[in-house]
Design a protein around this motif. Structure first.
Motif, PDB file in Angstrom:
ATOM      1  N   GLN A 117       0.823  -1.162  -0.011  1.00  0.00           N
ATOM      2  CA  GLN A 117       0.011   0.096  -0.056  1.00  0.00           C
ATOM      3  C   GLN A 117       0.916   1.205  -0.067  1.00  0.00           C
ATOM      4  OE1 GLN A 117      -2.756  -0.104   3.176  1.00  0.00           O
ATOM      5  NE2 GLN A 117      -3.766  -2.104   2.491  1.00  0.00           N
ATOM      6  N   LEU A 118       1.899   1.178   0.813  1.00  0.00           N
ATOM      7  CA  LEU A 118       2.781   2.516   0.898  1.00  0.00           C
ATOM      8  C   LEU A 118       3.393   2.632  -0.513  1.00  0.00           C
ATOM      9  CD1 LEU A 118       4.546   2.244   4.322  1.00  0.00           C
ATOM     10  CD2 LEU A 118       2.938   3.976   3.440  1.00  0.00           C
ATOM     11  N   ALA A 119       3.952   1.466  -1.175  1.00  0.00           N
ATOM     12  CA  ALA A 119       4.528   1.572  -2.391  1.00  0.00           C
ATOM     13  C   ALA A 119       3.660   2.365  -3.502  1.00  0.00           C
ATOM     14  CB  ALA A 119       5.039   0.165  -2.783  1.00  0.00           C
ATOM     15  N   GLU A 120       2.307   1.658  -3.479  1.00  0.00           N
ATOM     16  CA  GLU A 120       1.367   2.302  -4.395  1.00  0.00           C
ATOM     17  C   GLU A 120       0.946   3.782  -4.109  1.00  0.00           C
ATOM     18  OE1 GLU A 120      -1.604   2.462  -7.333  1.00  0.00           O
ATOM     19  OE2 GLU A 120      -0.138   0.905  -6.767  1.00  0.00           O
ATOM     20  N   ILE A 121       1.089   4.149  -2.890  1.00  0.00           N
ATOM     21  CA  ILE A 121       0.815   5.575  -2.702  1.00  0.00           C
ATOM     22  C   ILE A 121       1.985   6.568  -3.119  1.00  0.00           C
ATOM     23  CG2 ILE A 121       0.557   7.301  -0.757  1.00  0.00           C
ATOM     24  CD1 ILE A 121      -1.244   5.142   0.730  1.00  0.00           C
ATOM     25  N   GLU A 154      -2.609  16.301  -2.720  1.00  0.00           N
ATOM     26  CA  GLU A 154      -2.610  16.555  -1.316  1.00  0.00           C
ATOM     27  C   GLU A 154      -3.430  15.130  -0.442  1.00  0.00           C
ATOM     28  OE1 GLU A 154      -4.769  20.115  -0.532  1.00  0.00           O
ATOM     29  OE2 GLU A 154      -2.804  21.418  -0.920  1.00  0.00           O
ATOM     30  N   TYR A 155      -4.325  14.650  -1.261  1.00  0.00           N
ATOM     31  CA  TYR A 155      -5.227  13.411  -0.822  1.00  0.00           C
ATOM     32  C   TYR A 155      -4.108  12.421  -0.371  1.00  0.00           C
ATOM     33  CZ  TYR A 155      -7.575   8.974  -0.863  1.00  0.00           C
ATOM     34  OH  TYR A 155      -8.136   8.090  -0.466  1.00  0.00           O
ATOM     35  N   ASN A 156      -3.335  12.019  -1.389  1.00  0.00           N
ATOM     36  CA  ASN A 156      -2.352  10.791  -1.533  1.00  0.00           C
ATOM     37  C   ASN A 156      -1.119  11.237  -0.637  1.00  0.00           C
ATOM     38  OD1 ASN A 156      -2.700   8.775  -3.716  1.00  0.00           O
ATOM     39  ND2 ASN A 156      -3.339  10.873  -4.491  1.00  0.00           N
ATOM     40  N   VAL A 157      -0.737  12.451  -0.326  1.00  0.00           N
ATOM     41  CA  VAL A 157       0.101  12.831   0.590  1.00  0.00           C
ATOM     42  C   VAL A 157      -0.401  12.542   2.173  1.00  0.00           C
ATOM     43  CG1 VAL A 157       1.332  14.624   1.717  1.00  0.00           C
ATOM     44  CG2 VAL A 157       1.226  14.622  -0.681  1.00  0.00           C
ATOM     45  N   LYS A 158      -1.675  12.702   2.488  1.00  0.00           N
ATOM     46  CA  LYS A 158      -2.027  12.718   3.660  1.00  0.00           C
ATOM     47  C   LYS A 158      -2.196  11.117   3.917  1.00  0.00           C
ATOM     48  CE  LYS A 158      -4.412  16.916   4.119  1.00  0.00           C
ATOM     49  NZ  LYS A 158      -5.966  17.776   4.343  1.00  0.00           N
ATOM     50  N   ARG A 159      -2.849  10.590   2.918  1.00  0.00           N
ATOM     51  CA  ARG A 159      -3.043   9.192   2.834  1.00  0.00           C
ATOM     52  C   ARG A 159      -1.730   8.243   3.225  1.00  0.00           C
ATOM     53  NH1 ARG A 159      -4.668   4.440  -1.328  1.00  0.00           N
ATOM     54  NH2 ARG A 159      -3.494   5.827  -2.673  1.00  0.00           N
ATOM     55  N   ARG A 160      -0.806   8.811   2.520  1.00  0.00           N
ATOM     56  CA  ARG A 160       0.766   8.288   2.699  1.00  0.00           C
ATOM     57  C   ARG A 160       1.080   8.308   4.146  1.00  0.00           C
ATOM     58  NH1 ARG A 160       6.038   7.735   4.281  1.00  0.00           N
ATOM     59  NH2 ARG A 160       7.313   6.497   2.473  1.00  0.00           N
ATOM     60  N   LYS A 161       0.763   9.543   4.916  1.00  0.00           N
ATOM     61  CA  LYS A 161       1.317   9.878   6.154  1.00  0.00           C
ATOM     62  C   LYS A 161       0.418   8.889   6.953  1.00  0.00           C
ATOM     63  CE  LYS A 161       1.557  13.603   9.588  1.00  0.00           C
ATOM     64  NZ  LYS A 161       1.202  14.894   9.861  1.00  0.00           N
ATOM     65  N   LEU A 162      -1.010   8.801   6.867  1.00  0.00           N
ATOM     66  CA  LEU A 162      -1.638   8.006   7.734  1.00  0.00           C
ATOM     67  C   LEU A 162      -1.411   6.614   7.512  1.00  0.00           C
ATOM     68  CD1 LEU A 162      -5.248   9.830   7.161  1.00  0.00           C
ATOM     69  CD2 LEU A 162      -3.789   9.732   9.198  1.00  0.00           C
ATOM     70  N   THR A 163      -1.068   6.095   6.461  1.00  0.00           N
ATOM     71  CA  THR A 163      -0.752   4.484   6.113  1.00  0.00           C
ATOM     72  C   THR A 163       0.458   4.279   6.745  1.00  0.00           C
ATOM     73  OG1 THR A 163      -2.043   4.744   3.980  1.00  0.00           O
ATOM     74  CG2 THR A 163      -0.478   3.173   4.182  1.00  0.00           C
ATOM     75  N   TYR A 164       1.569   5.246   6.659  1.00  0.00           N
ATOM     76  CA  TYR A 164       2.869   4.857   7.064  1.00  0.00           C
ATOM     77  C   TYR A 164       2.770   4.885   8.886  1.00  0.00           C
ATOM     78  CZ  TYR A 164       7.670   5.481   8.712  1.00  0.00           C
ATOM     79  OH  TYR A 164       8.977   5.317   9.401  1.00  0.00           O
TER      80      TYR A 164
END
Length: 416
Positions: free
Chosen positions: A144-148, A184-194
């Motif tokens: 998931q992190l790699a996809e983001i 910005e959605y993907n940046v936030k999603r990456r932060k939450l996923t990490y």
């Protein structure tokens, strides 16, 4: 003419009376001042035993009997129960460490072991499945992190380009907002996923450690269960001489039942029961001696068992020198146990007189008169051979040491 006759003063009659009176008075005076008025009796020399008082070394000891025992004994107890399938080593034989003594059979135990092994294998497989799921979750979150990250790598150049064009009024506000929102959605999603991945990784490390510990314990249990059946082969824990109970093939043995022992034959000790009267005087280090095959051997008290049973307590005595050749377990030896240091003293032979007088007086023989006269004495310590004389007797004097039960209250014995 008549002549007056003078009367004689010392007539024969008067002399006779005076002589008789003097004799009577002399006899009375003799009886009063010189005669022995003590009660006496005639005693045959053959009825008494006479001993000579002497000065010598007094050894405070008591005679005791002990049994030879192995210095070290290893008892054999069955860890698991079962029926005796085969007797490999007979009682009395010599065994080496690891030698099999008995083989037991226990079908119920074998079935239980199989069931426990199956249960442990099932639990170990479950643990491995859980660990595999944890690894799959870890890989899924990494994916998931790699996809983001991939999406962000695509949107970031587009966002920067649209931002520049928007500043030059070359793209509409709506187009710029769509690109910015996606980025910005993907940046936030990456932060939450990490953050979720980081927390899960910490939890997974703890879980994996616990799973690893549980699996290790289960493998140890599995190994222990596998060795349970090994306990059906009863082996010698040490080299020595085997002694077993009366056992036969087919006989049932319970778990924990003692079926024999192994004796270490290069060491021996002597187990000695002693009268409780001497409990306060016995301590470790006391010496004792006994004779075996014509030679004297020394022992030393190494252990005292304070429990009193039947009026006796027991001690273990070890050899201070070489162990006698040919000595065997179970033999009885007569030991001279010393209770104190030897010292010079006036000695009187032991005898039956003590029970009649309590050692307070004795009959002392006067060889010149052939009489034995009562005399008060005081005795100290005693051993089976002698009494220690504190006062009342001198070396060289002779004393009647046999029993006085037939002498009554007489104070003088006329020895015939």
């Amino acid at each position: 003419m008549d002549r007056k006759l003078e009367k004689k003063l010392w007539t024969p009659k008067r002399i006779g009376f005076m002589t008789l009176g003097i004799l009577i008075l002399g006899f009375i005076a003799y009886q009063f001042f010189f005669a022995d008025l003590r009660a006496n009796m005639n005693v045959s020399m053959e009825r008494v035993t006479i001993a000579t008082v002497k000065e010598g070394e007094f050894t405070d000891y008591i005679p005791v009997s002990g049994n030879i025992e192995p210095g070290e004994v290893f008892f054999l107890d069955a860890l698991e129960g079962g029926s005796i399938q085969q007797i490999i080593r007979e009682s009395g034989s010599f065994v080496n460490k690891g030698d099999t003594i008995l083989l037991l059979s226990n079908s119920k135990l074998q079935l239980e072991v199989m069931e426990r092994e199956s249960g442990l294998y099932f639990q170990i497989n479950n643990l491995r499945q859980v660990r595999l799921q944890l690894d799959q979750n870890d890989l899924s979150q990494q994916g998931q992190l790699a996809e983001i990250d991939y999406q962000i790598s695509l949107l970031k150049p587009q966002y920067e380009r649209f931002k520049e064009l928007h500043g030059k009024k070359l793209v509409s506000e709506r187009e710029f907002e769509e690109v910015r929102e996606q980025y910005e959605y993907n940046v936030k999603r990456r932060k939450l996923t990490y953050e979720a991945y980081r927390n899960d990784s910490i939890s997974r490390v703890t879980q994996k450690r616990q799973l690893q510990d549980s699996e290790r314990r289960m493998n140890q249990s599995l190994d222990g269960v596998g060795h349970i059946l090994d306990n059906l082969a009863l082996q010698a824990p040490i080299s020595g001489q085997l002694s077993t109970e009366q056992i036969e093939v087919g006989q049932a043995i319970s778990p924990g039942q003692r079926f024999g022992q192994i004796d270490i034959l290069d060491k021996f000790k002597v187990r000695v029961p002693i009268d409780e009267l001497y409990l306060s005087r016995v301590y470790t280090g006391l010496k004792g001696t006994f004779t075996f095959s014509g030679e004297s051997h020394e022992l030393e008290i190494a252990k005292i068992y304070p429990n009193v049973t039947g009026g006796r307590f027991e001690v273990d005595m070890n050899f201070t020198g070489e162990i006698p050749t040919g000595i065997r377990r179970g033999q009885t030896v007569r030991i001279r146990l010393e209770l104190g240091e030897s010292e010079q003293a006036v000695l009187l032979s032991s005898g039956g007189f003590y029970k009649d007088t309590g050692g307070n007086w004795v009959f002392v023989v006067n060889q010149s008169t052939g009489k034995a006269e009562k005399r008060n004495i005081r005795l100290g310590r005693k051993n089976p051979e002698f009494y220690e004389v504190i006062e009342g007797l001198m070396p060289g004097e002779k004393v009647i040491v046999s029993g006085y039960e037939g002498f009554g209250k007489n104070e003088v014995l006329n020895l015939k």
